[in-house]
Write an enzyme that holds these catalytic residues in place. Structure first.
Site, PDB file in Angstrom:
ATOM      1  N   GLY A   1      -7.717   5.440  -0.581  1.00 55.81           N
ATOM      2  CA  GLY A   1      -7.015   6.676  -0.293  1.00 55.81           C
ATOM      3  C   GLY A   1      -5.615   6.433   0.230  1.00 55.81           C
TER       4      GLY A   1
ATOM      5  N   GLY B   1      -3.922   2.927  -0.390  1.00 61.93           N
ATOM      6  CA  GLY B   1      -4.863   1.845  -0.604  1.00 61.93           C
ATOM      7  C   GLY B   1      -5.875   2.175  -1.672  1.00 61.93           C
ATOM      8  CB  ALA B   2      -8.700   0.184  -2.959  1.00 61.81           C
TER       9      ALA B   2
ATOM     10  CB  VAL C   1      -2.625   6.147   5.932  1.00 58.42           C
ATOM     11  CG1 VAL C   1      -2.383   6.468   7.401  1.00 58.42           C
ATOM     12  CG2 VAL C   1      -4.022   5.557   5.748  1.00 58.42           C
TER      13      VAL C   1
ATOM     14  N   GLY D   1       0.977   4.541   3.823  1.00 60.00           N
ATOM     15  CA  GLY D   1       0.341   3.550   2.968  1.00 60.00           C
ATOM     16  C   GLY D   1      -0.573   4.185   1.950  1.00 60.00           C
TER      17      GLY D   1
ATOM     18  CG  ASP E   1      -9.721  -4.802   8.168  1.00 60.08           C
ATOM     19  OD1 ASP E   1      -9.379  -5.990   8.017  1.00 60.08           O
ATOM     20  OD2 ASP E   1      -9.116  -3.858   7.638  1.00 60.08           O
TER      21      ASP E   1
END
Length: 775
Positions: free
Chosen positions: A515, A512-513, A517, A510, A636
């Site tokens: 960084g 994301g905003a 993964v 993935g 989260d």
């Protein structure tokens, strides 16, 4: 009809009904495509019922308002996503792939279906799939070039303000990231600070012109596009603004676009980035002077397709040229083919028309009547049925076979006269109605410039004299290693390299905003696999740094996982180590293999028994109890952040939003909107533990009922919790107590673990409560 309902009606069987925050296929939110304005004399009360206009307290399956307007009292703020249609896919290839599909789907609109109390989603093609407003879509991260990166946590920036002073009360972390605000300093800002000065006065005057109403709820903007100043420059964002109980709830989402910043030098239009003149055929002869004079036009790509575009001024001598990558909208027509409902803001951006209401659909869709007749001859327009885009394409090709076609696909006519190829889905509402105020058909129009073709065209439109950019093959290998001199030694993982160049990527998990993964291995020892998460230093919020007595100043996530390494729990992911370079922190955690995340597990399982649900949820509750015992909050909790291992162990992962209660009370909320407690959306300060409990309640509901209990912000704030069926009395009681809107009455994690629902498993070996991973 709500765009959410229509999307749900028309989703393909082969596509997921929920998008992911990490690693999902590219999907686009339909939030900007709700019909916004109606002529109240055109839509009868009967029509409203047929269009699923039910209040949030309605017992029916859906509770969406199909038409949102500035004076509406029952509108909902959209928070869902929809799969994108591939406009440029070969029609022939597509037909071959779907040769066995029926002409139309077996989905109908009926009051019987709406009243089905056992099924929240009676129209879904696959009722075992779920929808969720926690869906995270791929949108451009603020950057000079369009990017197809997914945004972690939320693609929507959310902020709550006063409806009189417009001062910011609270916001989510994505809002802070986009505009460079620290959560502790939010109350120093007005929401108008995010707009260019030349535009903020225009918008403030517009909002002030609406009379204040603290007693009722209303939508001020829905899908309107405004410029904002992000940390990376001026960008366009879609806006939804709702007034509720003396406050304004703002939801902002990036427009999928490519753009060129233009400045005038001695009467010559120059690209600000390259300092080179633009081609003469790019710009119109007269440029706009104000936002109200913004120009809507089309731009022809190198492949001959036209894309909706816009030019608006940033100052007297600077402008922004926008090419839209994606647009989709729902409109309704009566039996005379007159448009009786649509989102005017959307269609103005898409086609350049601001006055389509009451106009004949042939003005924008000249072949619509021919297509409809072809479908009627095929008996595809029975009331309530939805015709997919592939069958509309087939009807279009058939009815235009004997005449000169302007395009291979159905197309719309832009206000500048050029054609825009689109995909179209049609729902038959009341095809035989003769009432002018009753919708006969709903028409879903989709424009999609796939694979960044518009973005590529922006580069090709620039002057041929463009500065060459230096490409470094592997910049990370050149960077100085700022971590410890010696590699980390772990008894289980042996020597762990502390240089990013020492790792080989197996799979991208993935982006994301904050960084990326990845699943990675050591180059020197490929037996060891690790989860490698990079965290961009430039995107770490000010409130997310932690002064750790052992590590120094590091991101909160690293500090907390370092602490949990010494205070481990079998149901919490374990950090191996971390290191850094000039640009990023790198966080290594143990992979859960073999394993599957709870999101996929629920999607793939035809059903989950009560015993299995209990075993999964109890382990996550144990993990949260462990965190809360050290005053750590996760912030989260959701099904995507739960991994089920092959041995039945459930682990809580992703501590990117975590914090310590001592840092509270908080006014910036983190995580996923679909799992956010109502007090967060109301803009109230919060302590954290109670909000984790709410998210746990959403998680348990999702495990049991395979859907989220609330589909939009309005439902989160006010809707009565709907229980589709009773798994057991204790299970329902636990869900209701965790989802108590009164923060002070909400159950604690200690009370959760002592609940009667867990009586039969509480005293088992809690280190590994085996999940019966039935097939």
């Amino acid at each position: 009809m709500s765009q959410d309902v229509f999307k749900h009606l028309t989703s393909k069987q082969v596509q997921r009904t929920r998008a992911r925050s990490f690693g999902a296929s590219f999907e686009r939110p339909l939030a900007s495509f709700l019909p916004k304005k109606e002529n109240k004399n055109l839509l009868s009360n009967a029509a409203r019922v047929k269009l699923l206009t039910f209040s949030s307290s309605s017992p029916y399956s859906f509770s969406y308002s199909p038409v949102l307007s500035r004076d509406a009292n029952d509108g909902y703020i959209p928070l869902d996503t929809s799969s994108r249609a591939n406009l440029w896919e070969s029609v022939t290839d597509y037909d071959l792939q779907h040769a066995n599909e029926p002409l139309v789907g077996n989905y109908y609109i009926s009051t019987e279906a709406l009243g089905d109390g056992l099924n929240r989603s009676p129209f879904t093609i696959n009722p075992e799939k779920r929808r969720s407003l926690s869906d995270i879509s791929y949108v451009p991260i603020p950057h000079k070039e369009h990017s197809n990166w997914p945004v972690h946590c939320s693609s929507q920036a959310i902020v709550t303000t006063s409806n009189t002073t417009f001062s910011i009360w609270s916001a989510n972390d994505y809002f802070c990231l986009l505009f460079g605000y620290a959560g502790s300093q939010l109350n120093r800002h007005s929401v108008f600070d995010i707009f260019p000065k030349s535009f903020s006065s225009h918008l403030s005057n517009l909002i002030v012109s609406f009379p204040i109403d603290n007693e009722h709820e209303r939508i001020l903007f829905c899908g309107d596009v405004f410029p904002v100043i992000t940390v990376d420059g001026v960008r366009l964002m879609d806006f939804w603004v709702k007034e509720k109980q003396g406050k304004l709830i703002w939801i902002l989402e990036f427009v999928e676009e490519s753009y060129i910043d233009i400045k005038l030098q001695d009467g010559v239009a120059v690209d600000e980035r390259t300092e080179q003149p633009l081609t003469s055929d790019l710009l119109p002869s007269r440029l706009p002077k104000t936002w109200d004079q913004r120009l809507y036009l089309t731009t022809k790509t190198t492949e001959g397709y036209y894309c909706p575009s816009m030019i608006y001024p940033l100052s007297k001598s600077s402008f922004q040229y926008i090419i839209f990558h994606y647009a989709a909208g729902l409109l309704f027509i009566n039996s005379d083919f007159k448009i009786i409902s649509l989102n005017e803001a959307l269609f103005e951006s898409m086609l350049g028309y601001s006055d389509l209401l009451t106009k004949d659909i042939s003005l924008i869709f000249p072949d619509f009547k021919l297509v409809l007749q072809q479908l009627a001859d095929s008996h595809a327009l029975d009331p309530g049925r939805v015709v997919s885009e592939i069958h509309v394409r087939h009807a279009y090709r058939t009815c235009t076979a004997d005449k000169m076609k302007k395009a291979d696909y159905p197309y719309l006519i832009h206000s500048d006269g050029n054609i825009i190829q689109i995909d179209c889905q049609i729902i038959s509402v009341s095809p035989h109605s003769v009432k002018s105020n009753e919708p006969a058909f709903g028409v879903w129009l989709i424009f999609d410039s796939v694979d960044n073709r518009a973005s590529d065209f922006v580069r090709s439109m620039r002057s041929s004299v463009i500065l060459e950019e230096v490409v470094i093959s592997d910049e990370s290998e050149e960077e100085e290693d700022l971590s410890a001199d010696e590699d980390y030694v772990d008894s289980e993982w042996e020597v762990v390299p502390h240089n990013i160049a020492s790792y080989t990527t197996i799979k991208e998990l993935g982006i994301g905003a904050y960084g990326q993964v990845k699943l990675a291995t050591y180059k020197s020892n490929k037996v060891h696999e690790v989860i490698l998460k990079s965290i961009s230093k430039s995107r770490i919020l000010l409130d997310s740094w932690m002064r750790d007595k052992d590590l120094g100043t590091v991101p909160m996530e690293i500090s907390i996982l370092h602490f949990l390494k010494a205070h481990s729990h079998p149901n919490i992911v374990k950090m191996i180590t971390f290191f850094e370079d000039n640009e990023n922190y790198y966080l290594l955690t143990e992979p859960q293999k073999p394993g599957i995340d709870l999101f996929d597990y629920i999607e793939l399982k035809p059903s989950i028994s009560e015993k299995e649900s209990k075993a999964i949820f109890f382990q996550i509750a144990l993990a949260v109890a462990h965190l809360h015992s050290f005053d750590i909050i996760h912030r989260d909790i959701k099904d995507e952040n739960v991994i089920l291992e092959g041995n039945g162990c459930a682990r809580l992962i992703d501590f990117g939003s975590s914090s310590l209660t001592k840092n509270g009370p908080f006014d910036t909320f983190r995580g996923t909107v679909g799992f956010a407690a109502p007090e967060l959306l109301r803009g109230e300060k919060y302590l954290g533990k109670e909000q984790d409990i709410w998210a746990l309640g959403i998680l348990l509901y999702t495990i049991v009922y395979r859907e989220n209990p609330y589909y939009n912000i309005e439902e989160i704030l006010d809707a009565k919790l709907r229980i589709p069926f009773e798994l057991s009395k204790d299970n329902v009681d636990l869900i209701c107590r965790m989802l108590d809107r009164n923060v002070h009455d909400r159950i604690t994690i200690e009370e959760t673990l002592q609940h009667h629902w867990f009586d039969d498993i509480r005293y088992l070996d809690t280190s590994h409560i085996r999940i019966p991973l039935s097939s």
